[in-house]
Design a protein around this motif. Structure first.
Motif, mmCIF file in Angstrom:
data_model
loop_
_atom_site.group_PDB
_atom_site.id
_atom_site.type_symbol
_atom_site.label_atom_id
_atom_site.label_comp_id
_atom_site.label_asym_id
_atom_site.label_seq_id
_atom_site.Cartn_x
_atom_site.Cartn_y
_atom_site.Cartn_z
ATOM 1 N N ASN A 54 0.806 -1.210 0.000
ATOM 2 C CA ASN A 54 0.000 0.000 0.000
ATOM 3 C C ASN A 54 0.842 1.265 0.000
ATOM 4 O O ASN A 54 0.305 2.360 -0.131
ATOM 5 C CB ASN A 54 -0.954 0.021 1.200
ATOM 6 C CG ASN A 54 -2.396 -0.002 0.776
ATOM 7 O OD1 ASN A 54 -2.707 -0.286 -0.366
ATOM 8 N ND2 ASN A 54 -3.279 0.303 1.682
ATOM 9 N N LEU A 55 2.152 1.129 0.161
ATOM 10 C CA LEU A 55 3.018 2.306 0.106
ATOM 11 C C LEU A 55 2.939 2.881 -1.301
ATOM 12 O O LEU A 55 3.344 2.249 -2.261
ATOM 13 C CB LEU A 55 4.475 1.946 0.418
ATOM 14 C CG LEU A 55 4.850 1.760 1.869
ATOM 15 C CD1 LEU A 55 6.330 1.415 1.972
ATOM 16 C CD2 LEU A 55 4.547 2.974 2.708
ATOM 17 N N LYS A 56 2.372 4.078 -1.418
ATOM 18 C CA LYS A 56 2.180 4.675 -2.735
ATOM 19 C C LYS A 56 2.714 6.089 -2.800
ATOM 20 O O LYS A 56 3.088 6.567 -3.852
ATOM 21 C CB LYS A 56 0.690 4.691 -3.090
ATOM 22 C CG LYS A 56 0.098 3.321 -3.207
ATOM 23 C CD LYS A 56 -1.378 3.364 -3.436
ATOM 24 C CE LYS A 56 -1.905 1.939 -3.458
ATOM 25 N NZ LYS A 56 -3.322 1.840 -3.413
ATOM 26 N N ILE A 57 2.732 6.763 -1.690
ATOM 27 C CA ILE A 57 3.063 8.179 -1.701
ATOM 28 C C ILE A 57 4.546 8.404 -1.467
ATOM 29 O O ILE A 57 5.207 9.104 -2.235
ATOM 30 C CB ILE A 57 2.223 8.942 -0.657
ATOM 31 C CG1 ILE A 57 0.741 8.808 -1.021
ATOM 32 C CG2 ILE A 57 2.647 10.397 -0.562
ATOM 33 C CD1 ILE A 57 -0.209 9.350 0.018
ATOM 34 N N ARG A 74 11.782 -4.311 -4.905
ATOM 35 C CA ARG A 74 11.207 -4.230 -6.267
ATOM 36 C C ARG A 74 9.690 -4.341 -6.252
ATOM 37 O O ARG A 74 9.029 -3.881 -7.182
ATOM 38 C CB ARG A 74 11.762 -5.333 -7.146
ATOM 39 C CG ARG A 74 13.221 -5.228 -7.386
ATOM 40 C CD ARG A 74 13.682 -6.368 -8.244
ATOM 41 N NE ARG A 74 15.119 -6.482 -8.166
ATOM 42 C CZ ARG A 74 15.809 -7.437 -8.711
ATOM 43 N NH1 ARG A 74 15.194 -8.386 -9.374
ATOM 44 N NH2 ARG A 74 17.113 -7.468 -8.580
ATOM 45 N N LYS A 75 9.148 -4.970 -5.234
ATOM 46 C CA LYS A 75 7.694 -5.159 -5.149
ATOM 47 C C LYS A 75 6.976 -3.868 -4.782
ATOM 48 O O LYS A 75 5.751 -3.819 -4.826
ATOM 49 C CB LYS A 75 7.370 -6.247 -4.124
ATOM 50 C CG LYS A 75 7.863 -7.615 -4.556
ATOM 51 C CD LYS A 75 7.793 -8.734 -3.557
ATOM 52 C CE LYS A 75 6.804 -8.754 -2.487
ATOM 53 N NZ LYS A 75 6.858 -9.942 -1.624
ATOM 54 N N LEU A 76 7.703 -2.829 -4.447
ATOM 55 C CA LEU A 76 7.086 -1.555 -4.083
ATOM 56 C C LEU A 76 6.914 -0.679 -5.320
ATOM 57 O O LEU A 76 7.228 0.503 -5.315
ATOM 58 C CB LEU A 76 7.941 -0.844 -3.021
ATOM 59 C CG LEU A 76 8.121 -1.593 -1.711
ATOM 60 C CD1 LEU A 76 9.068 -0.832 -0.797
ATOM 61 C CD2 LEU A 76 6.785 -1.815 -1.024
ATOM 62 N N GLY A 77 6.377 -1.250 -6.344
ATOM 63 C CA GLY A 77 6.253 -0.580 -7.641
ATOM 64 C C GLY A 77 5.245 0.549 -7.693
ATOM 65 O O GLY A 77 5.194 1.280 -8.672
ATOM 66 N N GLN A 78 4.446 0.713 -6.649
ATOM 67 C CA GLN A 78 3.441 1.772 -6.683
ATOM 68 C C GLN A 78 3.944 3.084 -6.085
ATOM 69 O O GLN A 78 3.248 4.083 -6.121
ATOM 70 C CB GLN A 78 2.190 1.325 -5.928
ATOM 71 C CG GLN A 78 1.470 0.181 -6.598
ATOM 72 C CD GLN A 78 0.117 -0.036 -5.990
ATOM 73 O OE1 GLN A 78 -0.682 0.880 -5.905
ATOM 74 N NE2 GLN A 78 -0.143 -1.238 -5.543
ATOM 75 N N LEU A 79 5.172 3.076 -5.564
ATOM 76 C CA LEU A 79 5.714 4.320 -5.019
ATOM 77 C C LEU A 79 5.842 5.344 -6.136
ATOM 78 O O LEU A 79 6.310 5.039 -7.222
ATOM 79 C CB LEU A 79 7.092 4.073 -4.399
ATOM 80 C CG LEU A 79 7.105 3.436 -3.027
ATOM 81 C CD1 LEU A 79 8.535 3.129 -2.608
ATOM 82 C CD2 LEU A 79 6.456 4.325 -1.997
ATOM 83 N N GLN A 80 5.424 6.551 -5.850
ATOM 84 C CA GLN A 80 5.509 7.631 -6.842
ATOM 85 C C GLN A 80 6.846 8.336 -6.716
ATOM 86 O O GLN A 80 7.361 8.537 -5.637
ATOM 87 C CB GLN A 80 4.370 8.623 -6.642
ATOM 88 C CG GLN A 80 3.019 7.997 -6.849
ATOM 89 C CD GLN A 80 1.898 8.971 -6.606
ATOM 90 O OE1 GLN A 80 2.096 10.156 -6.412
ATOM 91 N NE2 GLN A 80 0.689 8.463 -6.630
#
Length: 81
Positions: A54-57, A74-80
Motif C-alpha cells: 500500500n506504500l504509494k506516496i 522491487r515489489k514496491l512498484g506503486q511508489l511515486q
C-alpha cells in the motif's frame, strides 16, 4: 513467523517507534501509504519491507547508513517518484 512479525522485530531491534512504523498489522498493511524512516542510522532493511504494497506516496530512507536494498524492494512498484 510471518512477514509482519519479521518487520516488527526488525523495527524493535532498530528502535523505530510505533509512530514511525505502526505495529498494528491492519494499519500497516492496509492504511500506510507513506513511511518516514529517515535519520535512523539504519544499516539494512528486512526483506519483509517489500510486502508493504500500500506504500504509494512516499518511503523516505534519507540520512541512513544503507549500503543496499533487499530484493523485495522491487515489489514496491506503486511508489511515486
Amino acid at each position: 513467523m510471518d512477514w509482519s512479525d519479521e518487520l516488527f522485530l526488525w523495527a524493535d531491534e532498530n528502535d523505530i517507534s510505533e509512530e514511525k512504523l505502526p505495529r498494528d498489522k491492519k494499519i500497516l498493511f492496509f492504511e500506510t501509504q507513506h513511511l518516514n524512516l529517515s535519520n535512523l542510522k539504519l544499516k539494512n532493511l528486512p526483506e519483509s519491507i517489500g510486502n508493504l504494497s500500500n506504500l504509494k506516496i512516499m518511503l523516505d530512507l534519507s540520512n541512513n547508513l544503507l549500503i543496499d536494498l533487499p530484493q523485495s524492494f522491487r515489489k514496491l512498484g506503486q511508489l511515486q517518484m
